[in-house]
Design a protein around this motif. Sequence first.
Motif, PDB file in Angstrom:
ATOM      1  N   GLU A 213     -23.553  27.825  23.819  1.00  0.00           N
ATOM      2  CA  GLU A 213     -22.586  28.898  23.632  1.00  0.00           C
ATOM      3  C   GLU A 213     -21.201  28.472  24.113  1.00  0.00           C
ATOM      4  O   GLU A 213     -20.190  28.794  23.491  1.00  0.00           O
ATOM      5  CB  GLU A 213     -23.056  30.144  24.388  1.00  0.00           C
ATOM      6  N   ALA A 214     -21.148  27.726  25.219  1.00  0.00           N
ATOM      7  CA  ALA A 214     -19.873  27.242  25.736  1.00  0.00           C
ATOM      8  C   ALA A 214     -19.266  26.222  24.780  1.00  0.00           C
ATOM      9  O   ALA A 214     -18.053  26.228  24.529  1.00  0.00           O
ATOM     10  CB  ALA A 214     -20.064  26.629  27.122  1.00  0.00           C
ATOM     11  N   LYS A 215     -20.097  25.337  24.246  1.00  0.00           N
ATOM     12  CA  LYS A 215     -19.610  24.326  23.298  1.00  0.00           C
ATOM     13  C   LYS A 215     -18.983  24.994  22.071  1.00  0.00           C
ATOM     14  O   LYS A 215     -17.892  24.615  21.616  1.00  0.00           O
ATOM     15  CB  LYS A 215     -20.770  23.415  22.878  1.00  0.00           C
ATOM     16  N   LYS A 216     -19.679  26.005  21.548  1.00  0.00           N
ATOM     17  CA  LYS A 216     -19.167  26.734  20.382  1.00  0.00           C
ATOM     18  C   LYS A 216     -17.854  27.432  20.720  1.00  0.00           C
ATOM     19  O   LYS A 216     -16.906  27.446  19.926  1.00  0.00           O
ATOM     20  CB  LYS A 216     -20.223  27.749  19.931  1.00  0.00           C
ATOM     21  N   TYR A 217     -17.787  27.999  21.921  1.00  0.00           N
ATOM     22  CA  TYR A 217     -16.586  28.706  22.373  1.00  0.00           C
ATOM     23  C   TYR A 217     -15.403  27.752  22.497  1.00  0.00           C
ATOM     24  O   TYR A 217     -14.286  28.078  22.086  1.00  0.00           O
ATOM     25  CB  TYR A 217     -16.878  29.374  23.711  1.00  0.00           C
ATOM     26  N   PHE A 218     -15.630  26.576  23.057  1.00  0.00           N
ATOM     27  CA  PHE A 218     -14.555  25.594  23.203  1.00  0.00           C
ATOM     28  C   PHE A 218     -14.040  25.130  21.841  1.00  0.00           C
ATOM     29  O   PHE A 218     -12.825  25.007  21.640  1.00  0.00           O
ATOM     30  CB  PHE A 218     -15.031  24.403  24.023  1.00  0.00           C
ATOM     31  N   ASN A 219     -14.941  24.877  20.914  1.00  0.00           N
ATOM     32  CA  ASN A 219     -14.506  24.471  19.573  1.00  0.00           C
ATOM     33  C   ASN A 219     -13.662  25.553  18.908  1.00  0.00           C
ATOM     34  O   ASN A 219     -12.662  25.261  18.243  1.00  0.00           O
ATOM     35  CB  ASN A 219     -15.728  24.142  18.697  1.00  0.00           C
ATOM     36  N   LYS A 220     -14.063  26.803  19.114  1.00  0.00           N
ATOM     37  CA  LYS A 220     -13.294  27.924  18.568  1.00  0.00           C
ATOM     38  C   LYS A 220     -11.891  27.954  19.171  1.00  0.00           C
ATOM     39  O   LYS A 220     -10.903  28.184  18.469  1.00  0.00           O
ATOM     40  CB  LYS A 220     -14.029  29.240  18.845  1.00  0.00           C
ATOM     41  N   GLY A 221     -11.795  27.701  20.473  1.00  0.00           N
ATOM     42  CA  GLY A 221     -10.502  27.683  21.136  1.00  0.00           C
ATOM     43  C   GLY A 221      -9.615  26.554  20.654  1.00  0.00           C
ATOM     44  O   GLY A 221      -8.393  26.714  20.512  1.00  0.00           O
ATOM     45  N   GLY A 222     -10.220  25.399  20.403  1.00  0.00           N
ATOM     46  CA  GLY A 222      -9.454  24.272  19.880  1.00  0.00           C
ATOM     47  C   GLY A 222      -8.869  24.580  18.516  1.00  0.00           C
ATOM     48  O   GLY A 222      -7.710  24.231  18.224  1.00  0.00           O
TER      49      GLY A 222
END
Length: 327
Positions: A213-222
């Motif tokens: 979930e954190a990985k997906k969130y970081f990609n979204k932020g990028g």
Amino acid sequence: MPDTPSMTSSEIGAIWITYQQKTMLFQMLDYFINKADDDEANEIMSSLKGDIQPFITQMVSMFNEEGIPIPIGFVSQDVNIDAPKLYDNGFDIMFVRLVKEISSGMHTLNLTMVYREDIILLFRDLTKMTQKYYDDCTRYLLKKGLLPRAPYVSIEKSIEFVKTNNYLDGAKLFSEKRPLNAVEIAHIYRGVESNVTGMQMIFGFAQVAKEKEAKKYFNKGGELAKAIIKDMSELLLQNNIQVPTTAGGNITDSKVPPFSDKIMMYCISLFCSFSLGGNSIGTAFSTRNDLPLKFAAYMKDIFEYAHEGAKIMIQNGWMEEPPQTIK
């Protein structure tokens, strides 16, 4: 009656927030120092780490004197200094410079919320330290060719006053937009510059995050940072103004996390708060009608993204509660 009054609610809150931010940077510096291959960068970061330590100790003493539980903040377990390099080519100093930019605003704001002489002195000293290291980082990056200067523009030779409301125009479909003024360029340029560093940081976080979930969130932020960079850059290009680019701060191919998901999520939360503040100032000082609308749209997207991150932090037990009042 004691000579030193008890802390007010605002003083407790200001010190608590500062403790979180300082322990985050203190721990992350351990990793960056360990991986630094440039002596000057190593010296800047090592000196900064040494200067932060007494402030952390002072804040702990203040909490103890008030009988307030010491915040957990961030600890050595949040960093793996043996992890391979995640970033290269000056990113460490780019990151520190952006954190110091955030700290500068935080300390100035905190000075308006505290009353006790020792706490005022604390934030004055923190401000002085922050300005020193921001300047050190800026000089280093300029010397290394890793920080592009804001563009030079031709300025009219006479002083003018606004004569009609057309000066504010910028949102009407069939009217020609006036050129950006120097104040508007400054805020747009700063927005591009900070989002470039933020984008590099967050895509690196996405590469090494443990939780799906954190990985997906970081990609979204990028992707959000990339979209803001693209939109702001287009504003500059429409006015024939150079867009800031840097050859520094690239991400390596390492998949080993140097930081815990908890500290990376907090770092993103901090950067989102900074971005919201920066865009609000850009809105206040932009007089062309279309610009506040753009800044407001960025703020909406950033706020929603930060709120999503807060939910993830709560679900994983990564969000520490500020000191609570007794009901």
